[in-house]
Design a protein around this motif. Structure first.
Motif, PDB file in Angstrom:
ATOM      1  N   PHE A 158     -11.655 -12.645   7.069  1.00 38.34           N
ATOM      2  CA  PHE A 158     -10.858 -12.752   8.279  1.00 38.34           C
ATOM      3  C   PHE A 158     -10.546 -14.209   8.602  1.00 38.34           C
ATOM      4  O   PHE A 158      -9.503 -14.524   9.153  1.00 38.34           O
ATOM      5  N   LYS A 186     -12.693  -2.559  13.228  1.00 37.29           N
ATOM      6  CA  LYS A 186     -12.282  -3.942  12.957  1.00 37.29           C
ATOM      7  C   LYS A 186     -11.505  -4.031  11.654  1.00 37.29           C
ATOM      8  O   LYS A 186     -10.544  -4.797  11.532  1.00 37.29           O
ATOM      9  N   ARG A 198      -7.588  -5.462  11.389  1.00 37.63           N
ATOM     10  CA  ARG A 198      -7.214  -6.586  10.520  1.00 37.63           C
ATOM     11  C   ARG A 198      -6.101  -6.187   9.547  1.00 37.63           C
ATOM     12  O   ARG A 198      -5.227  -6.984   9.224  1.00 37.63           O
ATOM     13  N   ASP A 237      -3.006  -6.465  11.368  1.00 32.93           N
ATOM     14  CA  ASP A 237      -2.625  -7.881  11.490  1.00 32.93           C
ATOM     15  C   ASP A 237      -1.899  -8.355  10.239  1.00 32.93           C
ATOM     16  O   ASP A 237      -0.885  -9.071  10.317  1.00 32.93           O
TER      17      ASP A 237
END
Length: 617
Positions: free
Chosen positions: A506, A553, A557, A560
């Motif tokens: 990340f 999570k 991501r 994203d």
């Protein structure tokens, strides 16, 4: 008859055959070029009697069967009396070898050689069309950008960056200020950023001819001046009309008109460019002895710090300074630094409150006095001749940076991680692309940088501080040379792998768009290549996240990354990679489908990760 088995590429063939043709004319012997008997149809010599494929096959078979002797010219500067006697005493002889030189005879019969290798009408018509459109009084400059094998030839000494070619062109334009200029750029590098040349040389007419080798050779020969690295290509181009030729031997040299020389002068001095290379390198190191600053940020590494400092003190090259920045250590590391500084005036210590490695490095960079700057982590160590070896390479090639390979140190085991098999020069565009593409480590340690490169500060990040700044530093210079030796011992510690897979991946996501925009705004890479590498990196991270992390999570991501890909639209690719294209399509249309596909694919991938190695504490 002297049958010449030409060596190398087209221009090499012309230069070699010209030497033997001149010798044959002087001694009443006929010559035949084996290569031009069946190849390179764009030259008048192919119309000569006996220059045909049938004669080529007969002569080649005769030599293989031992029906005619072979004479070799394989050593520059050797006494060639024996070879000349063999050529005189045998009715037919096969001659091989690149190192045949008869400069006086070549100059004597140069007009005949030029006539033999005159270009056929089709080539001349093409070149005339390319050069048409120049206004009256235009001065023409032909630039030969040589890449490919020049990465390694003479250890990369003559492998120049685009900025260096542009700088030479600008200087040439200043020398002819007030006159219109046309610049013809011949290159074998498909990744040259043509827009950058047109943008930086906007006051001139810039043309990329994209011709065949014969067409490029003809075009260069028609220019008023020729520039390029030392090569037979530019040398032969100068031969036709004696166009003044400048060979680039140093990318920082200020160009003068007296730097351009005639064909005869360059032909007689050509061999010096590589036979004297190693001697010149040694002499440069001995004469210049530039100061090298090594920077070590220290934080609680008392168990390993002495080994690190001892390896610097033991360097065979002694003109260095070591800046130890104690970043608020609490384990006695600061006292160890003071102990060494008291014994060696080249070691300087700064104590500061703990604020992180980046802050420590930035403070030391401001203090550094060296012409070159390197970094050594406080828990690593280096080979005794690392500085001497890297300095020799960087002075030999004229690049602004140099990198060596690594030895990964585990408890009781060492693995080797070389960067290359032979010394290799890279332009600033190539090295940034390799780091961006993760084909070259984005580390600060194990390198030397010319201090002028270190413009941006090291950013304060949890991870990837090195990567986040090194591509910026290297984008300012003229390139980097890869040293094939492993000179840096990289200690593998448990603390360096404690961060989770989530944190490692990340953290890198957040850098991607910053890297993309920096490269785009500073024109470091062509936009198509920049965008394609950004896409490739996005998909690498997306694949690792899908395979190795779980939970909400993970999905956030991936969304994203999908948004990042959408901002990069339209998507571009550097090659036809069907798997990459398929994964991009899946990620943009179905997160669930993407995760399922890459996890299924993992079942067919062999995991080579070593789990039995012991890390240092």
């Amino acid at each position: 008859m002297i049958f010449v088995t030409d060596k190398g590429r087209m221009a090499n063939n012309i230069f070699q055959y010209g030497q033997l043709y001149a010798w044959g004319r002087e001694h009443g012997r006929r010559t035949l070029s084996m290569r031009f008997a069946h190849k390179y149809p764009d030259f008048r010599i192919t119309n000569e009697p006996r220059h045909n494929f049938a004669v080529y096959l007969i002569a080649k078979m005769a030599a293989k069967l031992g029906l005619m002797p072979t004479v070799a010219f394989n050593q520059l500067g050797e006494d060639v009396e024996r070879q000349q006697q063999a050529m005189l005493n045998n009715r037919h002889v096969m001659v091989t070898g690149w190192c045949v030189r008869f400069p006086d005879l070549f100059e004597k019969y140069r007009d005949e050689i030029v006539s033999l290798f005159d270009f056929k009408p089709r080539v001349r018509r093409h070149v005339a069309a390319t050069m048409s459109g120049n206004e009256r009084g235009t001065v023409t400059l032909g630039i030969h950008i040589r890449r490919g094998d020049y990465r390694c030839w003479c250890d990369g000494r003559y492998y120049f960056d685009d900025r260096e070619y542009i700088s030479v062109a600008r200087q040439f334009m200043r020398l002819h200020e007030g006159r219109p200029t046309a610049i013809y750029i011949c290159t074998n590098d498909p990744l040259v950023d043509r827009d950058e040349y047109r943008r930086e040389l906007s006051e001139a007419r810039v043309v990329f001819p994209d011709g065949t080798p014969a067409e490029d050779l003809c075009l260069l020969s028609e220019c008023d001046y020729i520039v390029g690295p030392p090569s037979t290509f530019t040398l032969v181009a100068s031969m036709y009309r004696d166009a003044p030729l400048y060979w680039m031997a140093d990318g920082r040299h200020e160009l003068r008109l007296e730097d351009f020389h005639t064909f005869d002068y360059q032909a007689r001095h050509f061999d010096n460019y590589y036979t004297e290379n190693n001697a010149l390198t040694t002499a440069e190191v001995a004469k210049r002895r530039p100061l090298i600053t090594l920077i070590t940020a220290v934080y609680n590494t008392a168990d390993y710090l002495r080994e690190c400092i001892d390896s610097v003190v033991a360097q065979t090259y002694d003109n260095w300074e070591l800046l130890l920045v104690d970043d608020g250590s609490t384990d006695g590391s600061g006292q160890i630094c003071d102990e060494y500084a008291a014994k060696d005036s080249r070691i300087k210590v700064v104590h500061k409150k703990n604020s992180g490695k980046a802050d420590a490095c930035n403070m030391a960079i401001k203090m550094a006095k060296g012409e070159y700057i390197g970094f050594v982590d406080s828990d690593d160590w280096v080979e005794p001749d690392m500085l001497q070896s890297l300095l020799t390479v960087v002075l030999a090639t004229g690049k602004d940076a140099v990198a060596c390979g690594y030895m990964n140190e585990f408890v009781g085991e060492t693995t080797y991680d070389p960067l290359c098999r032979q010394q290799t020069a890279l332009t600033h565009n190539e090295v940034v692309a390799m780091i961006y593409d993760r084909r070259l480590y984005g580390y600060m340690h194990g390198r030397l940088f010319r201090r002028e490169l270190l413009v941006e500060p090291v950013p304060q990040l949890r991870r990837y501080e090195d990567f986040a700044v090194i591509y910026k530093w290297l984008s300012h210079g003229n390139g980097l040379t890869l040293c094939p030796r492993n000179l840096y011992h990289y200690r593998q510690r448990q603390s360096s792998i404690m961060n989770s897979m989530d944190d490692r991946m990340f953290g890198f996501i957040e850098l991607l768009e910053e890297v993309y925009h920096f490269i785009k705004e500073n024109h470091v890479l062509p936009e198509r290549q920049n965008k394609a590498l950004a896409v490739k990196n996005c998909m690498r991270i997306a694949k690792d996240i899908a395979r190795n992390t779980h939970g909400k999570k993970n999905t956030v991501r991936l969304y994203d990354i999908r948004e990042t890909l959408n901002r990069l639209s339209p998507i571009t690719y550097l090659k036809s990679d069907l798997k990459l294209r398929w994964r991009v399509w899946l990620l943009r249309h179905s997160i669930v489908g993407f995760k399922g596909a890459v996890r299924l694919d993992q079942l067919f991938v062999t995991n080579h990760q070593e789990n039995d190695r012991t890390f240092y504490k």
